[in-house]
Design an enzyme around this catalytic site. Structure first.
Site, mmCIF file in Angstrom:
data_model
loop_
_atom_site.group_PDB
_atom_site.id
_atom_site.type_symbol
_atom_site.label_atom_id
_atom_site.label_comp_id
_atom_site.label_asym_id
_atom_site.label_seq_id
_atom_site.Cartn_x
_atom_site.Cartn_y
_atom_site.Cartn_z
ATOM 1 N N ASP A 101 -10.783 7.563 -1.464
ATOM 2 C CA ASP A 101 -11.482 8.812 -1.745
ATOM 3 C C ASP A 101 -11.769 8.913 -3.243
ATOM 4 O O ASP A 101 -10.916 8.608 -4.073
ATOM 5 C CB ASP A 101 -10.575 9.978 -1.311
ATOM 6 C CG ASP A 101 -11.288 11.311 -1.372
ATOM 7 O OD1 ASP A 101 -12.315 11.456 -0.696
ATOM 8 O OD2 ASP A 101 -10.816 12.212 -2.097
ATOM 9 N N GLU A 130 -1.455 -9.788 -0.857
ATOM 10 C CA GLU A 130 -0.120 -10.334 -0.525
ATOM 11 C C GLU A 130 0.131 -10.281 0.978
ATOM 12 O O GLU A 130 1.023 -10.939 1.483
ATOM 13 C CB GLU A 130 0.977 -9.502 -1.199
ATOM 14 C CG GLU A 130 1.117 -9.715 -2.681
ATOM 15 C CD GLU A 130 2.113 -8.718 -3.254
ATOM 16 O OE1 GLU A 130 3.009 -8.251 -2.520
ATOM 17 O OE2 GLU A 130 1.954 -8.371 -4.431
#
Ligand code: NOJ
Length: 542
Positions: A214, A257
């Site tokens: 956002d 990751e």
């Protein structure tokens, strides 16, 4: 359901069809009139049948709902009205079992004024470390009664609200680019960075496939928080500051990751497509909403210009464009496209401007074929697949959007695109749930329920199912590029390899189709073999 082209292999996000669920208005599973995760769980097969690769959910966190959930009080839990963390985990698992990925909203620019950090900042007063997590500043003028600078809130009025000191006296002001219930975080403070790293990991550990960010451009503010003095500098001191990119480079490393290509989708309304594309460099966000396309009028040369600019801006950074027609902030496109002025601008929503809904619907069908066949990803906002329109005659007393109040009742805001979805039956709430829906639905929606439309081969729903199904099965569609065809003024036409063409007639007269092997789909019937106005065709080329 059509076979998915993008399974667990790489780069699924480059050509994904993503369905936006505004949880509060999607489906109510417990009869309290508010949509929730139970309701969404039950409707997952409906979404799967639509031919969707991922769902983006608007914020699902505990929130006082001062801004429909974009005022987050706790980033590691689920709003009790919507359900529980256990249900959220179940939703992620069940969606995955259906081959649907889950993207959640993250709101890093601001939180709720009920967030524990902000409550602590208010309670502990000036000089406390808790205040450093937000933008508290003394007011101007002898008694500090004027805001620290001249920035305006995007919802209207000053972007600053004066706080009250623990002893009850008037205190410093705090910054909020949106409503006063949404204090902006201070991203110069490392604790804010660490907190969001931890929040990202919290949800990545629970299996979410990505985040819609956002106000992605807003996190970093220009040093000194300079006044605008009536100017509109580019970049603005509260938007698109260079420092924001380092945040996303770091976030990207965190997401990378994790296995399974977790992604970021940025929400940035920026005037310059080239600056916009900087967010999409290989080590930053994966994609972002293309609002230039959404705001563009239904006019061939204007659309061609936006499409070309979009492709040109994305190519150097190697990012896939996205195509968006509607979302929870804008006037639904069936309504927009039925007006004399078919563009969208927050400055003037053209509330209650005369609207030809048949024309708007006809254009919406053609626009759906355009967006789903352009190169890149596409978004579908809940209800657009039913052809729902903006509900503009809501009783003003029922409006919940803070825009209505903050604009001094001049902008009627966004409630009209957030009306609960009609699922079935002949009377409100049309299968939305057992209780009265939180916003009333128009009686005419009895003819636009998912139930009615699923049974009608000519409905918008049947059309979307076919179009999205073809989008999956056609090798040419999704990620890739296009070659324009020149079929004269008022016509948008392009080919995609192998062997596919899209032709959209925005002119006022029918046109002949270019040479083709077969017609895969048209948004409205051909007339004597010609493509009528405001109609699109997908063609198989020999
Ligand atoms: C963009 C969101 O889409 C909108 O609904 C919200 O009001 C603002 N950001 C502030 O969070």
């Amino acid at each position: 359901m059509a076979e998915a082209k993008t399974t667990t292999t790489t780069r699924w996000w480059r050509g994904a069809a993503i369905y936006q669920v505004y949880v509060r208005s999607f489906a109510d599973g417990n009869g309290d009139g508010v949509g929730d995760l139970q309701g969404l769980l039950r409707k997952l097969p409906y979404i799967a049948e639509l031919g969707i690769d991922a769902i983006w959910l608007n914020p699902w966190y505990p929130s006082p709902m001062a801004d429909g959930g974009y005022d987050v009080a706790d980033y590691r839990a689920i709003e009790p009205l919507f359900g529980s963390l256990v249900e959220a985990e179940k939703l992620i698992d069940e969606a995955h079992a259906l081959g649907i990925r889950i993207i959640i909203d993250i709101v890093p620019n601001h939180c709720s004024d009920q967030h524990p950090w902000f409550l602590q900042a208010i309670a502990e007063g000036p000089g406390s470390p808790a205040r450093e997590l937000f933008w508290f500043r003394p007011g101007k003028g002898e008694d500090g009664s004027e805001p620290p600078n001249d920035w305006q809130s995007r919802f209207g009025g000053p972007a600053w609200t004066r706080s009250t000191n623990p002893d009850g006296t008037a205190g410093d002001w705090y910054l909020h680019l949106y409503s006063p219930e949404q204090p902006d975080f201070n991203w110069t403070n490392q604790k804010v960075h660490d907190e969001f790293d931890d929040i990202l990991r919290f949800w990545l550990d629970r299996g979410v496939d990505g985040f819609r960010i956002d106000v992605a451009d807003g996190l970093v503010k220009e040093d000194g928080l300079p006044d605008l003095n009536g100017e509109t500098p580019e970049p603005l001191p509260f938007s698109d500051q260079d420092g924001v990119h380092e945040i996303y480079r770091h976030w990207r490393r965190v997401a990378d990751e994790y296995p399974g290509e977790r992604v970021f989708v940025g929400e940035m309304w920026l005037p310059d497509p080239v600056r916009f594309a900087r967010y999409l460099r290989a080590d930053e966000l994966h994609s972002a909403f293309n609002f230039d396309f959404l705001g563009c009028p239904w006019e061939a040369s204007a659309l061609r210009g936006v499409i070309d600019d979009t492709l040109a801006a994305h190519a150097p950074v190697g990012a896939p464009p996205t195509w968006v027609l509607s979302n929870h902030d804008v006037t639904r496109h069936v309504t927009r496209y039925g007006r004399a002025d078919t563009s969208f601008d927050f400055g003037d929503r053209q509330h209650l401007a005369p609207t030809d809904f048949d024309l708007g619907t006809r254009r919406a069908r053609a626009a759906a074929m355009l967006t789903t066949s352009l190169p890149g990803g596409v978004y579908v906002y809940q209800g657009e697949e039913l052809g729902l329109w903006e509900v503009e005659d809501l009783d003003d007393d029922l409006r919940e959007d803070p825009v209505w109040v903050r604009s001094g009742h001049t902008d009627r805001g966004r409630d009209g695109c957030r009306i609960p979805i009609p699922w079935g039956g002949t009377e409100a709430p049309f299968g939305f749930g057992d209780g009265t829906a939180w916003l009333p639905q128009p009686a005419e929606w009895s003819g636009f329920t998912a139930e009615v439309e699923a049974a009608d081969p000519d409905s918008m729903l049947s059309f979307y199912r076919t179009a999205l199904g073809l989008r999956r099965s056609e090798e040419a569609l999704g990620d890739g590029d296009l070659t324009w065809l020149d079929l004269g003024p008022g016509v948008l036409a392009f080919t995609r390899s192998p062997g596919f063409a899209c032709v959209v007639n925005l002119s006022s007269t029918p046109i002949p189709l270019p040479e083709h092997e077969s017609v895969l789909l048209t948004s409205n019937p051909l007339v004597d073999g010609d493509l009528p106005s405001d109609t699109a065709a997908w063609l198989r080329l020999g």
